[in-house]
Design a protein around this motif. Sequence first.
Motif, PDB file in Angstrom:
ATOM      1  N   LYS A   1      74.818 -11.966 -36.852  1.00 56.44           N
ATOM      2  CA  LYS A   1      74.569 -12.969 -37.889  1.00 56.44           C
ATOM      3  C   LYS A   1      73.632 -12.434 -38.965  1.00 56.44           C
ATOM      4  O   LYS A   1      73.942 -12.507 -40.168  1.00 56.44           O
ATOM      5  N   VAL A   2      72.474 -11.889 -38.560  1.00 58.82           N
ATOM      6  CA  VAL A   2      71.502 -11.431 -39.553  1.00 58.82           C
ATOM      7  C   VAL A   2      71.992 -10.167 -40.260  1.00 58.82           C
ATOM      8  O   VAL A   2      71.661  -9.930 -41.428  1.00 58.82           O
ATOM      9  N   PHE A   3      72.796  -9.359 -39.566  1.00 63.70           N
ATOM     10  CA  PHE A   3      73.336  -8.160 -40.188  1.00 63.70           C
ATOM     11  C   PHE A   3      74.303  -8.532 -41.315  1.00 63.70           C
ATOM     12  O   PHE A   3      74.247  -7.966 -42.408  1.00 63.70           O
ATOM     13  N   ARG A   4      75.171  -9.508 -41.048  1.00 64.08           N
ATOM     14  CA  ARG A   4      76.114  -9.958 -42.080  1.00 64.08           C
ATOM     15  C   ARG A   4      75.372 -10.555 -43.275  1.00 64.08           C
ATOM     16  O   ARG A   4      75.752 -10.342 -44.425  1.00 64.08           O
ATOM     17  N   GLU A   5      74.301 -11.307 -43.003  1.00 59.02           N
ATOM     18  CA  GLU A   5      73.525 -11.901 -44.088  1.00 59.02           C
ATOM     19  C   GLU A   5      72.867 -10.821 -44.961  1.00 59.02           C
ATOM     20  O   GLU A   5      72.775 -10.968 -46.183  1.00 59.02           O
ATOM     21  N   ALA A   6      72.448  -9.732 -44.330  1.00 55.98           N
ATOM     22  CA  ALA A   6      71.729  -8.686 -45.060  1.00 55.98           C
ATOM     23  C   ALA A   6      72.666  -7.738 -45.796  1.00 55.98           C
ATOM     24  O   ALA A   6      72.395  -7.341 -46.939  1.00 55.98           O
ATOM     25  N   PHE A   7      73.793  -7.379 -45.158  1.00 50.76           N
ATOM     26  CA  PHE A   7      74.624  -6.309 -45.695  1.00 50.76           C
ATOM     27  C   PHE A   7      76.048  -6.730 -46.043  1.00 50.76           C
ATOM     28  O   PHE A   7      76.824  -5.924 -46.559  1.00 50.76           O
ATOM     29  N   GLY A   8      76.400  -7.983 -45.777  1.00 52.55           N
ATOM     30  CA  GLY A   8      77.716  -8.477 -46.169  1.00 52.55           C
ATOM     31  C   GLY A   8      78.865  -7.973 -45.339  1.00 52.55           C
ATOM     32  O   GLY A   8      80.028  -8.069 -45.759  1.00 52.55           O
ATOM     33  N   CYS A   9      78.576  -7.425 -44.170  1.00 55.13           N
ATOM     34  CA  CYS A   9      79.637  -6.968 -43.266  1.00 55.13           C
ATOM     35  C   CYS A   9      79.115  -7.020 -41.840  1.00 55.13           C
ATOM     36  O   CYS A   9      77.917  -7.211 -41.605  1.00 55.13           O
ATOM     37  N   THR A  10      79.990  -6.865 -40.871  1.00 55.52           N
ATOM     38  CA  THR A  10      79.576  -6.876 -39.470  1.00 55.52           C
ATOM     39  C   THR A  10      79.017  -5.514 -39.083  1.00 55.52           C
ATOM     40  O   THR A  10      79.308  -4.503 -39.751  1.00 55.52           O
ATOM     41  N   PRO A  11      78.231  -5.443 -38.014  1.00 56.21           N
ATOM     42  CA  PRO A  11      77.761  -4.132 -37.542  1.00 56.21           C
ATOM     43  C   PRO A  11      78.923  -3.181 -37.224  1.00 56.21           C
ATOM     44  O   PRO A  11      78.846  -1.987 -37.510  1.00 56.21           O
ATOM     45  N   GLN A  12      80.020  -3.729 -36.640  1.00 56.55           N
ATOM     46  CA  GLN A  12      81.173  -2.888 -36.323  1.00 56.55           C
ATOM     47  C   GLN A  12      81.777  -2.296 -37.591  1.00 56.55           C
ATOM     48  O   GLN A  12      82.124  -1.097 -37.635  1.00 56.55           O
ATOM     49  N   ALA A  13      81.903  -3.122 -38.640  1.00 58.74           N
ATOM     50  CA  ALA A  13      82.484  -2.636 -39.896  1.00 58.74           C
ATOM     51  C   ALA A  13      81.573  -1.598 -40.539  1.00 58.74           C
ATOM     52  O   ALA A  13      82.050  -0.600 -41.105  1.00 58.74           O
ATOM     53  N   TYR A  14      80.258  -1.821 -40.458  1.00 59.13           N
ATOM     54  CA  TYR A  14      79.314  -0.857 -41.022  1.00 59.13           C
ATOM     55  C   TYR A  14      79.449   0.484 -40.311  1.00 59.13           C
ATOM     56  O   TYR A  14      79.504   1.535 -40.957  1.00 59.13           O
ATOM     57  N   ARG A  15      79.496   0.446 -38.978  1.00 58.96           N
ATOM     58  CA  ARG A  15      79.637   1.689 -38.208  1.00 58.96           C
ATOM     59  C   ARG A  15      80.931   2.404 -38.583  1.00 58.96           C
ATOM     60  O   ARG A  15      80.933   3.627 -38.799  1.00 58.96           O
ATOM     61  N   ARG A  16      82.004   1.670 -38.655  1.00 55.99           N
ATOM     62  CA  ARG A  16      83.306   2.275 -38.958  1.00 55.99           C
ATOM     63  C   ARG A  16      83.291   2.901 -40.354  1.00 55.99           C
ATOM     64  O   ARG A  16      83.729   4.045 -40.545  1.00 55.99           O
ATOM     65  N   GLU A  17      82.763   2.158 -41.332  1.00 57.18           N
ATOM     66  CA  GLU A  17      82.734   2.674 -42.706  1.00 57.18           C
ATOM     67  C   GLU A  17      81.855   3.913 -42.811  1.00 57.18           C
ATOM     68  O   GLU A  17      82.208   4.892 -43.459  1.00 57.18           O
ATOM     69  N   TRP A  18      80.668   3.865 -42.157  1.00 63.73           N
ATOM     70  CA  TRP A  18      79.754   4.999 -42.224  1.00 63.73           C
ATOM     71  C   TRP A  18      80.354   6.230 -41.564  1.00 63.73           C
ATOM     72  O   TRP A  18      80.297   7.329 -42.118  1.00 63.73           O
ATOM     73  N   GLN A  19      80.919   6.075 -40.379  1.00 60.68           N
ATOM     74  CA  GLN A  19      81.457   7.229 -39.660  1.00 60.68           C
ATOM     75  C   GLN A  19      82.666   7.810 -40.365  1.00 60.68           C
ATOM     76  O   GLN A  19      82.869   9.024 -40.375  1.00 60.68           O
ATOM     77  N   GLU A  20      83.479   6.948 -40.994  1.00 63.06           N
ATOM     78  CA  GLU A  20      84.624   7.456 -41.751  1.00 63.06           C
ATOM     79  C   GLU A  20      84.150   8.224 -42.987  1.00 63.06           C
ATOM     80  O   GLU A  20      84.689   9.280 -43.316  1.00 63.06           O
TER      81      GLU A  20
END
Length: 307
Positions: free
Chosen positions: A281-300
């Motif tokens: 919840k707080v991750f989406r509020e801060a960065f506009g995406c889920t932790p899973q999506a952030y990890r996927r985008e960063w690793q890609e």
Amino acid sequence: MLKNICCIELRSGSKEEVMPDFQPDFPYLASYVDFDQCAGRFVPWHWHKEAELFYVEEGVLEYRLSRGTVVLPAGSGGLVNSNVLHMTRAQQDNVRTTQFNHIFDVSLIGGWQGSRIERKYITPFVTAPQVEMVALRPEAPEQAQILEALRASFQITEDYAYEVRLRAALSDLWCRIFALAEPLLREKARRDKTSDHLKTMMAYMHEHYAERISVAEIAAAAFISERECYRAFRDTLHTTPVEYLKGYRLQQACQLLAQGGESLTSISQSCGLGSSSYFGKVFREAFGCTPQAYRREWQESDKFRRK
């Protein structure tokens, strides 16, 4: 060689920023910051005893300091003084923002402790609380010349006498910026203890962020009242101690997400963010995406950078 910096680490004792590859026999680091690669497109509040000479290559960059915010478009630059609390943020969404940095211990140009150069040109600057930053803007002709020299200094190649040529360039830039700052240096200013209190409280939070900590404990770390603690964070960082702590925890979570495949539950607990559902919840509020999506985008994107 420019080192790409996308996150900061802090020293275990003083909690100043760690300078990767910083060598005691040549205390200098050249860095490149691409804010697209920074979580939230900003570098969080930090400080370091080293001076920071910077050049904004692309976009519009905000430097937030205890005395206010300085907005610098591409082609601008400046010098951030030693031990100044600051953070940087890309001002425009969807616009690439990058900067070059020279970060160096002032002994590199001042020589040995107590030298004439240190006494005349270094100590008056680094001990002046009223000089947090000297900003350089291209529309001022004298400053434009300094900016040209500053940008050119990042082109110095690591071949014959690299260290000597680089030190000469930094010394020249320091001398010219020192001359610009002289009117400020003549002003009398008392040191504001708020910045020191903030650094102490931030250091406490950086040390204990994985634990449950209260505002009372944060304030006690700096030997001030809770009311003074709230005032310091509000007036300087424009946030609350609780919000700052949450933001720091999220920054640590971002680093763990980018580094590997640790479970979300493990990351949320190790960063003091409680349950995985609250973390999401707080991750989406801060960065506009889920932790899973952030990890996927960063690793890609990391795989793309390595190709």
